[in-house]
Design an enzyme around this catalytic site. Structure first.
Site, short mmCIF file in Angstrom:
data_model
loop_
_atom_site.label_atom_id
_atom_site.label_comp_id
_atom_site.label_asym_id
_atom_site.label_seq_id
_atom_site.Cartn_x
_atom_site.Cartn_y
_atom_site.Cartn_z
N HIS A 1 49.79 72.44 46.77
CA HIS A 1 49.70 72.78 45.20
C HIS A 1 49.04 71.75 44.20
CE1 HIS A 1 51.45 75.10 41.70
NE2 HIS A 1 51.66 73.67 41.18
N GLY B 1 14.72 80.69 65.67
CA GLY B 1 15.59 82.03 65.43
C GLY B 1 15.85 82.39 63.86
N THR B 2 16.39 83.46 63.81
CA THR B 2 16.63 84.20 62.16
C THR B 2 17.37 83.18 61.19
OG1 THR B 2 16.25 86.20 63.01
CG2 THR B 2 17.55 85.91 61.01
N GLY C 1 8.39 83.48 67.65
CA GLY C 1 8.51 83.17 66.17
C GLY C 1 9.28 84.20 65.32
#
Length: 497
Positions: free
Chosen positions: A461, A46-47, A37
């Site tokens: 553009h 995961g992170t 964890g």
């Protein structure tokens, strides 16, 4: 397939990018995923999913909205930020993320051919691990210990916040990126230690939501690992938004003042109600029992791998933050794709591609970078040409009344080949993508020149991408430099400023 229930064809340590290794080619193989964890919720996945990229950018987008309201008056729009409902913000974000995390846990727990061990793994041999179950929600009882072996093992254990000793020894309560997003109430003031990506992003989040933010930086500026001119420009803008202390050596951390005090070596004191430590991240390698294997680590703790992701232990691989010099999710994902291929194609190994690794900071303003800076290019022997284009000198930047955005491109003066790009301003993380593509797809001949890239395609553009187009056209290339017929630094309808 082994008959031993504790032996697996593949053992993966970590459920972040390592979780994506279980491709369809592994459907008939027995796989174990070991994960203890991350964050205060012991979340699976995961992170990035739980305490990193995804929730932080959801907070950043909210902060961007608040900052836009505060800046509306100069456009003739009278708008007032009447209040911020922090718990509503927090609960909306994690109300989306937590079910994804829990769904991933349940999927791995219940999937055929996959066994989830929710705990901490330590090697007792090259491909043998002892796993202590620490997290509820799986098939195994918390506190139990299991011995498992794998024909192949992948270390994808990630990284964690680094805590300086003076903070750790002080006993003062503090937060990291793992915990700060789940606080119950906004503090009146926040002190952030650090001047990197995490510090810059959270300073923007909390300041935009009404918190008085102080940033304490040991170095001479913020984002000092980026292009030096970009770092200096960002630091100047940071000073205008936050209470920034550069060149600040923290001697002691103590309770006092509004809640916490940082005593600086120059005699100054920085105080705030809450402390966020954002002083870098370290690989989760030191408690994996690697001393019982042939796996080696660098001095900074990263697992040593070759270009294919192999460690020096037969059958043991590593990827992502635990081994890579780039603590970036897109790098971990690319490494996971390579390792996933190599696990099942040992006679056709692929290699990591770290040639042109981009990075972005989602602060106020955004920052993005890829390739060489001008100084780095000169250090490698190039005769450098560089051009910085201001956002405010192209049509959409002019419409935005932008006075701070910039886009710098770096090229080889002799050939006109692109070497890098460095941007600061709205949507910088998106605007830089054409340069990433040009660098990454270049062949042995180096790919198109900067001028060919600018003139070999349409640029809408008046889209903001014209800031890159004009930066490319502004590069001076030998032996002849004559693009005056094409080069319009402000766009066809916009008067020069």
């Amino acid at each position: 397939m082994s008959e031993d229930p504790t032996h697996f064809d593949l053992v993966i340590i970590g459920s972040g990018s390592g979780n994506s290794l279980v491709t369809p080619e592994f459907d008939l193989l027995r796989t174990a995923i070991v994960d203890r964890g991350v964050g205060s919720q012991d979340a699976f996945g995961g992170t990035c999913l739980n305490v990193g990229c995804i929730p932080t950018k959801m907070f950043v987008h909210t902060a961007d909205i608040a900052a836009t309201i505060g800046d509306a008056a100069r456009f003739g729009v009278d708008a007032t930020l009447e209040g911020v409902r922090w718990r509503d913000i927090r609960d909306r974000i994690f109300g989306r993320i937590d079910p994804i995390s829990e769904g991933g846990r349940q999927y791995r727990r219940d999937a055929d051919h996959t066994e989830a061990y929710l705990g901490h793994a330590r090697f007792v041999g090259d491909r043998e691990l002892e796993v202590r179950i620490t997290t509820p929600g799986g098939r195994h009882e918390v506190g139990s210990t299991h011995r498992i072996t794998g024909r192949q093992v992948v270390i994808a254990a990630g990284a964690r916040p680094f805590i300086p000793e003076q903070v750790r020894a002080s006993g003062v309560p503090f937060h990291t990126s793992d915990t700060i997003m789940r606080i119950d109430e906004l503090p009146a003031s926040l002190v952030i230690m650090g001047g990197g990506v995490v510090a810059a992003e959270f300073a923007h989040v909390f300041a935009s939501l009404g918190v008085r933010v102080s940033v304490v930086v040991r170095g001479k500026g913020l984002l000092t690992h980026f292009d030096k001119d970009l770092s200096a420009a960002f630091t100047d803008l940071a000073r205008a938004q936050w209470d920034v202390h550069t060149g600040a050596q923290v001697e002691t951390v103590r309770e006092g003042g509004d809640g916490v005090e940082l005593q600086l070596a120059d005699g100054g004191v920085v105080t705030g109600e809450m402390l966020l430590v954002a002083t870098g991240r370290v690989p989760n390698s030191e408690d994996l029992g690697l001393e019982h294997t042939a796996v080696r680590t660098h001095r900074d703790g990263r697992v040593v791998v070759d270009e294919h992701g192999r460690t020096e232990a037969e059958g043991v691989w590593a990827l992502g933050d635990v081994s890579s010099p780039y603590q970036l999710k897109h790098v971990a994902n690319q490494e996971a794709r390579v390792v996933a291929h190599n696990l099942v194609h040992p006679d056709d190994l692929q290699s990591f591609d770290h040639r042109h690794v981009p990075a972005a900071v989602f602060s106020h303003p955004q920052v993005a970078t890829v390739g060489l800076t001008a100084d780095e290019a000169q250090g490698q022997g190039y005769v450098v040409t560089a051009k910085t284009q201001r956002y405010g000198d192209v049509a959409y930047g002019w419409a935005m009344e932008d006075s701070t955005g910039l886009f710098t491109v770096v090229a080889d003066r002799a050939t006109g080949r692109l070497l890098g790009a460095h941007a600061m301003g709205p949507h910088a993380s998106t605007l830089i993508q054409p340069v990433i593509q040009a660098l990454s797809l270049a062949g042995p001949d180096g790919g198109p020149t900067a001028h060919a890239l600018a003139r070999g395609q349409y640029w809408i553009h008046p889209a903001l991408t014209e800031v890159l187009e004009n930066a490319l056209l502004g590069l001076e290339v030998e032996p002849e430099f004559d693009v005056t017929a094409d080069y319009d630094p402000v766009g066809e309808d916009v008067p020069a400023t």
